[in-house]
Design a protein around this motif. Structure first.
Motif, PDB file in Angstrom:
ATOM      1  N   LYS A  53       0.809  -1.222   0.000  1.00 29.93           N
ATOM      2  CA  LYS A  53       0.000   0.000   0.000  1.00 29.93           C
ATOM      3  C   LYS A  53       0.844   1.274   0.000  1.00 29.93           C
ATOM      4  O   LYS A  53       0.528   2.225  -0.728  1.00 29.93           O
ATOM      5  CB  LYS A  53      -0.979  -0.009   1.171  1.00 29.93           C
ATOM      6  CG  LYS A  53      -2.102  -1.024   1.022  1.00 29.93           C
ATOM      7  CD  LYS A  53      -3.097  -0.930   2.167  1.00 29.93           C
ATOM      8  CE  LYS A  53      -4.226  -1.937   1.999  1.00 29.93           C
ATOM      9  NZ  LYS A  53      -5.207  -1.866   3.106  1.00 29.93           N
ATOM     10  N   PRO A  54       1.934   1.357   0.792  1.00 30.57           N
ATOM     11  CA  PRO A  54       2.769   2.552   0.705  1.00 30.57           C
ATOM     12  C   PRO A  54       3.369   2.756  -0.684  1.00 30.57           C
ATOM     13  O   PRO A  54       3.564   3.892  -1.117  1.00 30.57           O
ATOM     14  CB  PRO A  54       3.860   2.300   1.754  1.00 30.57           C
ATOM     15  CG  PRO A  54       3.239   1.364   2.733  1.00 30.57           C
ATOM     16  CD  PRO A  54       2.355   0.476   1.903  1.00 30.57           C
ATOM     17  N   ALA A  55       3.656   1.656  -1.401  1.00 27.37           N
ATOM     18  CA  ALA A  55       4.197   1.779  -2.760  1.00 27.37           C
ATOM     19  C   ALA A  55       3.154   2.359  -3.702  1.00 27.37           C
ATOM     20  O   ALA A  55       3.447   3.258  -4.504  1.00 27.37           O
ATOM     21  CB  ALA A  55       4.674   0.419  -3.261  1.00 27.37           C
ATOM     22  N   LEU A  56       1.935   1.857  -3.619  1.00 31.96           N
ATOM     23  CA  LEU A  56       0.875   2.395  -4.477  1.00 31.96           C
ATOM     24  C   LEU A  56       0.618   3.866  -4.155  1.00 31.96           C
ATOM     25  O   LEU A  56       0.457   4.693  -5.054  1.00 31.96           O
ATOM     26  CB  LEU A  56      -0.397   1.572  -4.306  1.00 31.96           C
ATOM     27  CG  LEU A  56      -1.533   1.846  -5.306  1.00 31.96           C
ATOM     28  CD1 LEU A  56      -2.369   0.590  -5.520  1.00 31.96           C
ATOM     29  CD2 LEU A  56      -2.446   2.979  -4.849  1.00 31.96           C
ATOM     30  N   ARG A  57       0.616   4.183  -2.869  1.00 31.36           N
ATOM     31  CA  ARG A  57       0.383   5.577  -2.448  1.00 31.36           C
ATOM     32  C   ARG A  57       1.489   6.487  -2.991  1.00 31.36           C
ATOM     33  O   ARG A  57       1.210   7.593  -3.481  1.00 31.36           O
ATOM     34  CB  ARG A  57       0.334   5.652  -0.924  1.00 31.36           C
ATOM     35  CG  ARG A  57      -0.089   7.022  -0.384  1.00 31.36           C
ATOM     36  CD  ARG A  57      -0.122   7.026   1.137  1.00 31.36           C
ATOM     37  NE  ARG A  57      -0.852   5.876   1.657  1.00 31.36           N
ATOM     38  CZ  ARG A  57      -0.324   4.918   2.407  1.00 31.36           C
ATOM     39  NH1 ARG A  57       0.955   4.973   2.739  1.00 31.36           N
ATOM     40  NH2 ARG A  57      -1.058   3.916   2.834  1.00 31.36           N
ATOM     41  N   ASN A  81      -9.968  -0.718  -4.177  1.00 33.88           N
ATOM     42  CA  ASN A  81     -10.393   0.042  -3.003  1.00 33.88           C
ATOM     43  C   ASN A  81      -9.293   0.974  -2.509  1.00 33.88           C
ATOM     44  O   ASN A  81      -9.583   2.064  -2.007  1.00 33.88           O
ATOM     45  CB  ASN A  81     -10.825  -0.907  -1.888  1.00 33.88           C
ATOM     46  CG  ASN A  81     -12.154  -1.566  -2.177  1.00 33.88           C
ATOM     47  OD1 ASN A  81     -12.956  -1.054  -2.960  1.00 33.88           O
ATOM     48  ND2 ASN A  81     -12.409  -2.704  -1.556  1.00 33.88           N
ATOM     49  N   GLU A  82      -8.042   0.554  -2.649  1.00 31.94           N
ATOM     50  CA  GLU A  82      -6.945   1.435  -2.248  1.00 31.94           C
ATOM     51  C   GLU A  82      -6.866   2.642  -3.183  1.00 31.94           C
ATOM     52  O   GLU A  82      -6.633   3.770  -2.741  1.00 31.94           O
ATOM     53  CB  GLU A  82      -5.632   0.674  -2.246  1.00 31.94           C
ATOM     54  CG  GLU A  82      -4.464   1.427  -1.645  1.00 31.94           C
ATOM     55  CD  GLU A  82      -4.640   1.752  -0.165  1.00 31.94           C
ATOM     56  OE1 GLU A  82      -3.911   2.646   0.316  1.00 31.94           O
ATOM     57  OE2 GLU A  82      -5.469   1.114   0.498  1.00 31.94           O
ATOM     58  N   LEU A  83      -7.075   2.421  -4.476  1.00 32.48           N
ATOM     59  CA  LEU A  83      -7.131   3.540  -5.409  1.00 32.48           C
ATOM     60  C   LEU A  83      -8.245   4.506  -5.034  1.00 32.48           C
ATOM     61  O   LEU A  83      -8.059   5.727  -5.047  1.00 32.48           O
ATOM     62  CB  LEU A  83      -7.361   3.033  -6.836  1.00 32.48           C
ATOM     63  CG  LEU A  83      -6.169   2.527  -7.627  1.00 32.48           C
ATOM     64  CD1 LEU A  83      -6.636   2.058  -8.996  1.00 32.48           C
ATOM     65  CD2 LEU A  83      -5.102   3.609  -7.779  1.00 32.48           C
TER      66      LEU A  83
END
Length: 246
Positions: free
Chosen positions: A131-135, A197-199
């Protein structure tokens, strides 16, 4: 108690990839990248001439070089010594103007002005704490910038293996997250909803999802060397998405 996988451990696994494997993927990746992933990524990105693009988790840099060939101003980020060194070596030889930075996507250094687009191809499934990478990818974009990523399709990750064994596709676990040992390193299964959902939580607007299938003629040409490749005609082994930063 099982020790949770770490990003540093994953990087160490990928750092052991042999040079001959990297050389075999010149100039446009492996079979699947060439026929299924690259064409969709390039179509979603559109005309890249003069655009500032981040290749997040660029590996040995083949996609960075494809983008530079099309006129993009490319920065590639890669954490492993092996692939980062190879990418730098290719840049010294070709002089395409690609800037390579050695860094973990979860701990990105300052990279200058925001990017017009960020590409993260086949990287997120290899990162335990993803998740930190996608963020970081989304935060590297200018407002309205485009984020394009590809993953193993969560519903069809083991497509070729199970097709060869059974003549069809079988899936027994989907909803939870779990490791998938691969030849060189470990990938991690997550349901599609986890990525989308993270997007959404980051405020991104989804533009497109693609589930590319292999052209039947290409499958016929490859079937002698790759048994079961006809499965790629019927089911998607990859999922590719494009989203805009708000």
């Amino acid at each position: 108690m099982t020790t949770p996988p770490t990003n540093d451990a994953a990087i160490a696994q990928w750092n052991r990839i042999p040079r001959e494997v990297l050389e075999a993927m010149e100039p446009d990746g492996d079979f699947a990248k060439r026929h299924l992933v690259n064409p969709v990524l390039l179509r979603m990105l559109g005309d890249v001439r003069g655009r500032r693009i981040l290749d997040a988790g660029c590996g040995h840099g083949y996609f960075s070089r494809l983008l530079a060939d099309r006129g993009a101003r490319v920065t590639g980020v890669e954490p492993t010594d092996t692939m980062f060194g190879y990418a730098q070596e290719k840049e010294r030889a070709l002089g395409q103007g690609i800037r390579y930075v050695q860094a973990d996507l979860t701990r990105l250094p300052a990279l200058g002005d925001p990017f017009d687009a960020v590409v993260c191809s086949m990287v997120l499934p290899a990162i335990p704490d993803w998740k930190p990478a996608l963020r970081a990818c989304v935060q590297a974009l200018r407002p309205g910038g485009l984020f394009v990523f590809s993953v193993n399709h969560p519903a069809f990750e083991m497509l070729l293996t199970t097709w060869r064994e059974h003549g069809d596709y079988r899936l027994h676990r989907y909803l939870e997250e779990y490791p998938i040992p691969q030849l060189r390193a470990t990938d991690f299964h997550r349901p599609l909803s986890a990525y989308l959902n993270e997007l959404a939580a980051l405020g991104c607007r989804l533009r497109e999802i693609a589930e590319p299938g292999l052209d039947p003629r290409t499958a016929r040409e490859a079937q002698d060397t790759t048994p079961g490749i006809e499965s790629y005609v019927h089911l998607p082994n990859f999922l590719i998405a494009a989203a805009e930063r708000p």
